[in-house]
Design a protein around this motif. Structure first.
Motif, PDB file in Angstrom:
ATOM      1  N   TYR A   1       2.407  -1.870 -12.402  1.00 45.97           N
ATOM      2  CA  TYR A   1       0.983  -1.628 -12.685  1.00 45.97           C
ATOM      3  C   TYR A   1       0.102  -2.415 -11.712  1.00 45.97           C
ATOM      4  CZ  TYR A   1      -3.383  -2.164 -15.389  1.00 45.97           C
ATOM      5  OH  TYR A   1      -4.704  -2.213 -15.793  1.00 45.97           O
ATOM      6  N   GLU A   2       0.417  -3.686 -11.533  1.00 47.54           N
ATOM      7  CA  GLU A   2      -0.382  -4.520 -10.630  1.00 47.54           C
ATOM      8  C   GLU A   2      -0.250  -4.053  -9.182  1.00 47.54           C
ATOM      9  OE1 GLU A   2       0.968  -8.444 -11.485  1.00 47.54           O
ATOM     10  OE2 GLU A   2      -0.157  -8.601 -13.373  1.00 47.54           O
ATOM     11  N   GLU A   3       0.941  -3.598  -8.798  1.00 53.28           N
ATOM     12  CA  GLU A   3       1.134  -3.080  -7.453  1.00 53.28           C
ATOM     13  C   GLU A   3       0.319  -1.801  -7.256  1.00 53.28           C
ATOM     14  OE1 GLU A   3       2.463  -2.417  -3.563  1.00 53.28           O
ATOM     15  OE2 GLU A   3       2.316  -4.211  -4.828  1.00 53.28           O
ATOM     16  N   ALA A   4       0.272  -0.959  -8.283  1.00 50.20           N
ATOM     17  CA  ALA A   4      -0.517   0.275  -8.193  1.00 50.20           C
ATOM     18  C   ALA A   4      -2.000  -0.045  -8.032  1.00 50.20           C
ATOM     19  CB  ALA A   4      -0.294   1.129  -9.436  1.00 50.20           C
ATOM     20  N   LEU A   5      -2.504  -1.010  -8.790  1.00 47.28           N
ATOM     21  CA  LEU A   5      -3.911  -1.393  -8.666  1.00 47.28           C
ATOM     22  C   LEU A   5      -4.201  -1.958  -7.273  1.00 47.28           C
ATOM     23  CD1 LEU A   5      -4.701  -3.052 -12.123  1.00 47.28           C
ATOM     24  CD2 LEU A   5      -5.314  -0.762 -11.335  1.00 47.28           C
ATOM     25  N   HIS A   6      -3.269  -2.760  -6.771  1.00 41.68           N
ATOM     26  CA  HIS A   6      -3.436  -3.328  -5.424  1.00 41.68           C
ATOM     27  C   HIS A   6      -3.492  -2.212  -4.385  1.00 41.68           C
ATOM     28  CE1 HIS A   6      -2.989  -6.009  -2.007  1.00 41.68           C
ATOM     29  NE2 HIS A   6      -1.920  -5.336  -1.620  1.00 41.68           N
ATOM     30  N   LEU A  30      -4.424   0.879  -4.855  1.00 41.93           N
ATOM     31  CA  LEU A  30      -5.687   1.599  -5.000  1.00 41.93           C
ATOM     32  C   LEU A  30      -6.841   0.806  -4.389  1.00 41.93           C
ATOM     33  CD1 LEU A  30      -5.232   2.940  -8.627  1.00 41.93           C
ATOM     34  CD2 LEU A  30      -5.331   4.310  -6.545  1.00 41.93           C
ATOM     35  N   ASP A  31      -6.813  -0.522  -4.571  1.00 39.54           N
ATOM     36  CA  ASP A  31      -7.853  -1.366  -3.969  1.00 39.54           C
ATOM     37  C   ASP A  31      -7.865  -1.210  -2.446  1.00 39.54           C
ATOM     38  OD1 ASP A  31      -8.805  -2.359  -6.329  1.00 39.54           O
ATOM     39  OD2 ASP A  31      -7.564  -4.159  -6.306  1.00 39.54           O
ATOM     40  N   GLU A  32      -6.680  -1.157  -1.857  1.00 39.16           N
ATOM     41  CA  GLU A  32      -6.598  -0.978  -0.404  1.00 39.16           C
ATOM     42  C   GLU A  32      -7.184   0.374   0.003  1.00 39.16           C
ATOM     43  OE1 GLU A  32      -2.508  -1.469   0.609  1.00 39.16           O
ATOM     44  OE2 GLU A  32      -2.667  -3.650   0.816  1.00 39.16           O
ATOM     45  N   GLY A  33      -6.919   1.399  -0.789  1.00 37.03           N
ATOM     46  CA  GLY A  33      -7.463   2.710  -0.490  1.00 37.03           C
ATOM     47  C   GLY A  33      -8.978   2.744  -0.590  1.00 37.03           C
ATOM     48  N   ILE A  34      -9.518   2.036  -1.590  1.00 32.87           N
ATOM     49  CA  ILE A  34     -10.970   1.984  -1.767  1.00 32.87           C
ATOM     50  C   ILE A  34     -11.619   1.227  -0.614  1.00 32.87           C
ATOM     51  CG2 ILE A  34     -12.797   1.025  -3.222  1.00 32.87           C
ATOM     52  CD1 ILE A  34     -10.922   1.656  -5.641  1.00 32.87           C
ATOM     53  N   GLN A  35     -10.984   0.140  -0.187  1.00 36.55           N
ATOM     54  CA  GLN A  35     -11.525  -0.621   0.938  1.00 36.55           C
ATOM     55  C   GLN A  35     -11.488   0.192   2.231  1.00 36.55           C
ATOM     56  OE1 GLN A  35      -9.372  -4.311   1.094  1.00 36.55           O
ATOM     57  NE2 GLN A  35     -10.083  -4.977  -0.925  1.00 36.55           N
ATOM     58  N   ALA A  36     -10.436   0.990   2.401  1.00 37.77           N
ATOM     59  CA  ALA A  36     -10.312   1.789   3.618  1.00 37.77           C
ATOM     60  C   ALA A  36     -11.309   2.948   3.641  1.00 37.77           C
ATOM     61  CB  ALA A  36      -8.885   2.334   3.746  1.00 37.77           C
ATOM     62  N   ASP A  37     -11.611   3.502   2.460  1.00 36.08           N
ATOM     63  CA  ASP A  37     -12.548   4.637   2.390  1.00 36.08           C
ATOM     64  C   ASP A  37     -13.396   4.488   1.126  1.00 36.08           C
ATOM     65  OD1 ASP A  37     -13.923   6.974   2.501  1.00 36.08           O
ATOM     66  OD2 ASP A  37     -12.171   8.286   2.555  1.00 36.08           O
ATOM     67  N   PRO A  38     -14.464   3.685   1.183  1.00 36.29           N
ATOM     68  CA  PRO A  38     -15.277   3.391  -0.008  1.00 36.29           C
ATOM     69  C   PRO A  38     -15.975   4.611  -0.607  1.00 36.29           C
ATOM     70  CG  PRO A  38     -15.748   1.861   1.786  1.00 36.29           C
ATOM     71  CD  PRO A  38     -14.944   2.968   2.368  1.00 36.29           C
ATOM     72  N   LEU A  39     -16.070   5.708   0.136  1.00 34.95           N
ATOM     73  CA  LEU A  39     -16.794   6.879  -0.341  1.00 34.95           C
ATOM     74  C   LEU A  39     -15.880   7.920  -0.974  1.00 34.95           C
ATOM     75  CD1 LEU A  39     -19.341   7.370   2.580  1.00 34.95           C
ATOM     76  CD2 LEU A  39     -19.639   6.128   0.432  1.00 34.95           C
ATOM     77  N   ARG A  40     -14.617   7.580  -1.161  1.00 34.63           N
ATOM     78  CA  ARG A  40     -13.660   8.523  -1.738  1.00 34.63           C
ATOM     79  C   ARG A  40     -13.548   8.275  -3.247  1.00 34.63           C
ATOM     80  NH1 ARG A  40      -7.557   9.002  -1.036  1.00 34.63           N
ATOM     81  NH2 ARG A  40      -7.131  11.229  -1.164  1.00 34.63           N
ATOM     82  N   GLY A  41     -13.684   9.329  -4.028  1.00 35.09           N
ATOM     83  CA  GLY A  41     -13.689   9.174  -5.472  1.00 35.09           C
ATOM     84  C   GLY A  41     -12.320   9.151  -6.121  1.00 35.09           C
ATOM     85  N   LEU A  42     -11.309   9.751  -5.465  1.00 34.08           N
ATOM     86  CA  LEU A  42      -9.998   9.908  -6.094  1.00 34.08           C
ATOM     87  C   LEU A  42      -9.347   8.582  -6.506  1.00 34.08           C
ATOM     88  CD1 LEU A  42      -7.793  11.828  -7.006  1.00 34.08           C
ATOM     89  CD2 LEU A  42      -6.843  11.753  -4.690  1.00 34.08           C
ATOM     90  N   PRO A  43      -9.369   7.513  -5.655  1.00 38.08           N
ATOM     91  CA  PRO A  43      -8.743   6.261  -6.097  1.00 38.08           C
ATOM     92  C   PRO A  43      -9.349   5.717  -7.389  1.00 38.08           C
ATOM     93  CG  PRO A  43      -9.144   6.198  -3.736  1.00 38.08           C
ATOM     94  CD  PRO A  43      -9.835   7.416  -4.247  1.00 38.08           C
ATOM     95  N   HIS A  44     -10.655   5.910  -7.578  1.00 35.13           N
ATOM     96  CA  HIS A  44     -11.293   5.445  -8.812  1.00 35.13           C
ATOM     97  C   HIS A  44     -10.801   6.253 -10.017  1.00 35.13           C
ATOM     98  CE1 HIS A  44     -14.081   2.718  -6.815  1.00 35.13           C
ATOM     99  NE2 HIS A  44     -14.315   3.659  -5.931  1.00 35.13           N
TER     100      HIS A  44
END
Length: 205
Positions: free
Chosen positions: A67-72, A74-88
């Motif tokens: 679970y923690e690895e999955a959140l980590h 997703l955080d990397e994905g959000i940082q790489a593309d802050p305008l993408r809604g799917l990781p959220h």
């Protein structure tokens, strides 16, 4: 198996398999699939350790690590593309599906993550459906219709993927006394179901 496309041990017979499990270490996933995440590889290998004291203490501990690895991730994905809604949206789904790991405020966390996803991409009807279900589960039934109705203002191709969204919307409208709107949407649902059934029949050999 999901990381490499094969089980950790392969043998020609059950007896040989037992010997491999007892005596051999599994091949590290990254040797079979170099694209595998290094941290995820470590989690898998720890689960397969032969000495009990080197494994996770419980199934819940192993799930927490994943679970923690999955959140980590997703955080990397959000940082790489802050305008993408799917990781959220995926983060919200993790909160909903793993309440024991997310904690008592899991529903509120899911609510906030869905809201971020929809702010970035209003056309995410799956997120709208899941957010409305979350609100209903929180006892905030008065907020769920607005989430769904805002989605009706956007154009969606008539796809079977819309069926859960339409069904939930129609059900809420009918409970709210909006019988005419619910009936119109249920007609669209029926048409979509027929179309999906016909498409499935055509694909059968």
């Amino acid at each position: 198996h999901m990381l490499t496309g094969r089980p950790p041990f392969q043998a020609a017979s059950p007896g040989e398999m037992v010997l491999l499990v007892l005596e051999q270490d599994p091949v590290p996933p990254r040797m079979l699939n170099p694209k595998s995440d290094r941290d995820l590889e470590m989690i898998c290998l720890r689960c397969l350790q032969k000495p009990i004291d080197l494994r996770y203490a419980s199934e819940l501990d192993a799930r927490r690590a994943l679970y923690e690895e999955a959140l980590h991730y997703l955080d990397e994905g959000i940082q790489a593309d802050p305008l993408r809604g799917l990781p959220h949206m995926i983060r919200a789904r993790l909160y909903r599906e793993q309440p024991a790991l997310a904690g008592e405020g899991y529903a509120q966390l899911a609510d906030e993550a869905y809201a971020r996803a929809l702010a970035l991409n209003p056309h995410m009807f799956v997120a709208r459906t899941e957010l409305a279900e979350t609100l209903l589960g929180l006892g905030r039934a008065d907020e769920a219709p607005a989430v769904l109705e805002r989605g009706m203002g956007y154009y969606y191709p008539e796809s079977p993927e819309l069926l859960p969204y339409f069904r939930l919307t129609a059900g809420i409208w009918r409970k709210a006394g909006k019988a005419e709107a619910a009936q119109a949407l249920e007609t669209r649902i029926s048409e979509l179901e027929k179309r999906a059934s016909a498409s499935y029949s055509q694909r059968l050999p």
